[in-house]
Design a protein around this motif. Structure first.
Motif, PDB file in Angstrom:
ATOM      1  N   MET A 126       0.836  -1.204   0.000  1.00 36.01           N
ATOM      2  CA  MET A 126       0.000   0.000   0.000  1.00 36.01           C
ATOM      3  C   MET A 126       0.868   1.250   0.000  1.00 36.01           C
ATOM      4  O   MET A 126       0.586   2.216  -0.712  1.00 36.01           O
ATOM      5  CB  MET A 126      -0.929   0.002   1.222  1.00 36.01           C
ATOM      6  CG  MET A 126      -1.836   1.204   1.266  1.00 36.01           C
ATOM      7  SD  MET A 126      -3.000   1.255  -0.100  1.00 36.01           S
ATOM      8  CE  MET A 126      -4.254   0.194   0.534  1.00 36.01           C
ATOM      9  N   ILE A 127       1.949   1.239   0.764  1.00 38.09           N
ATOM     10  CA  ILE A 127       2.862   2.393   0.798  1.00 38.09           C
ATOM     11  C   ILE A 127       3.509   2.585  -0.565  1.00 38.09           C
ATOM     12  O   ILE A 127       3.656   3.716  -1.040  1.00 38.09           O
ATOM     13  CB  ILE A 127       3.922   2.206   1.908  1.00 38.09           C
ATOM     14  CG1 ILE A 127       3.248   2.311   3.278  1.00 38.09           C
ATOM     15  CG2 ILE A 127       5.031   3.229   1.779  1.00 38.09           C
ATOM     16  CD1 ILE A 127       4.146   1.946   4.435  1.00 38.09           C
ATOM     17  N   ALA A 128       3.878   1.489  -1.221  1.00 35.19           N
ATOM     18  CA  ALA A 128       4.478   1.579  -2.548  1.00 35.19           C
ATOM     19  C   ALA A 128       3.487   2.166  -3.553  1.00 35.19           C
ATOM     20  O   ALA A 128       3.857   3.018  -4.376  1.00 35.19           O
ATOM     21  CB  ALA A 128       4.945   0.206  -3.003  1.00 35.19           C
ATOM     22  N   VAL A 129       2.250   1.749  -3.496  1.00 37.23           N
ATOM     23  CA  VAL A 129       1.226   2.266  -4.414  1.00 37.23           C
ATOM     24  C   VAL A 129       1.007   3.755  -4.162  1.00 37.23           C
ATOM     25  O   VAL A 129       0.919   4.551  -5.107  1.00 37.23           O
ATOM     26  CB  VAL A 129      -0.088   1.467  -4.261  1.00 37.23           C
ATOM     27  CG1 VAL A 129      -1.238   2.161  -4.974  1.00 37.23           C
ATOM     28  CG2 VAL A 129       0.093   0.057  -4.785  1.00 37.23           C
ATOM     29  N   ILE A 130       0.935   4.151  -2.907  1.00 33.58           N
ATOM     30  CA  ILE A 130       0.737   5.563  -2.579  1.00 33.58           C
ATOM     31  C   ILE A 130       1.923   6.392  -3.067  1.00 33.58           C
ATOM     32  O   ILE A 130       1.744   7.493  -3.593  1.00 33.58           O
ATOM     33  CB  ILE A 130       0.509   5.739  -1.060  1.00 33.58           C
ATOM     34  CG1 ILE A 130      -0.852   5.157  -0.677  1.00 33.58           C
ATOM     35  CG2 ILE A 130       0.608   7.195  -0.650  1.00 33.58           C
ATOM     36  CD1 ILE A 130      -1.100   5.094   0.805  1.00 33.58           C
ATOM     37  N   ALA A 131       3.145   5.865  -2.922  1.00 33.95           N
ATOM     38  CA  ALA A 131       4.328   6.588  -3.384  1.00 33.95           C
ATOM     39  C   ALA A 131       4.305   6.762  -4.899  1.00 33.95           C
ATOM     40  O   ALA A 131       4.617   7.845  -5.413  1.00 33.95           O
ATOM     41  CB  ALA A 131       5.591   5.847  -2.948  1.00 33.95           C
ATOM     42  N   VAL A 132       3.913   5.722  -5.629  1.00 29.21           N
ATOM     43  CA  VAL A 132       3.850   5.807  -7.093  1.00 29.21           C
ATOM     44  C   VAL A 132       2.792   6.820  -7.524  1.00 29.21           C
ATOM     45  O   VAL A 132       3.025   7.640  -8.419  1.00 29.21           O
ATOM     46  CB  VAL A 132       3.573   4.409  -7.706  1.00 29.21           C
ATOM     47  CG1 VAL A 132       3.221   4.516  -9.175  1.00 29.21           C
ATOM     48  CG2 VAL A 132       4.771   3.504  -7.487  1.00 29.21           C
TER      49      VAL A 132
END
Length: 66
Positions: free
Chosen positions: A45-51
């Motif tokens: 989820m953190i990776a998706v938010i960062a992207v």
């Protein structure tokens, strides 16, 4: 004489019994996988938010330069 703690549907007692259950003891040295999937989901989820944040920032910069 009526028992005031008795739930005719039984849902309250079943819920309390479920909440009050203690986890089973584990043997020393055993590895618990409880919570490992949630940490994996959190990392994803953190990776998706960062992207998404980078894409929005890129779009804002592109519109500002244009």
């Amino acid at each position: 004489m009526a028992d005031n703690d008795y739930d005719t549907a039984g849902s309250t007692q079943m819920f309390r019994a479920f909440v009050d259950e203690s986890p089973a003891p584990q043997a020393p040295g055993s590895v618990s996988t409880y919570g490992s999937s949630s940490s994996g989901n959190r990392t994803g989820m953190i990776a998706v938010i960062a992207v998404v944040a980078l894409a929005v920032l890129g779009a804002v910069i592109w519109l500002a330069v244009k």
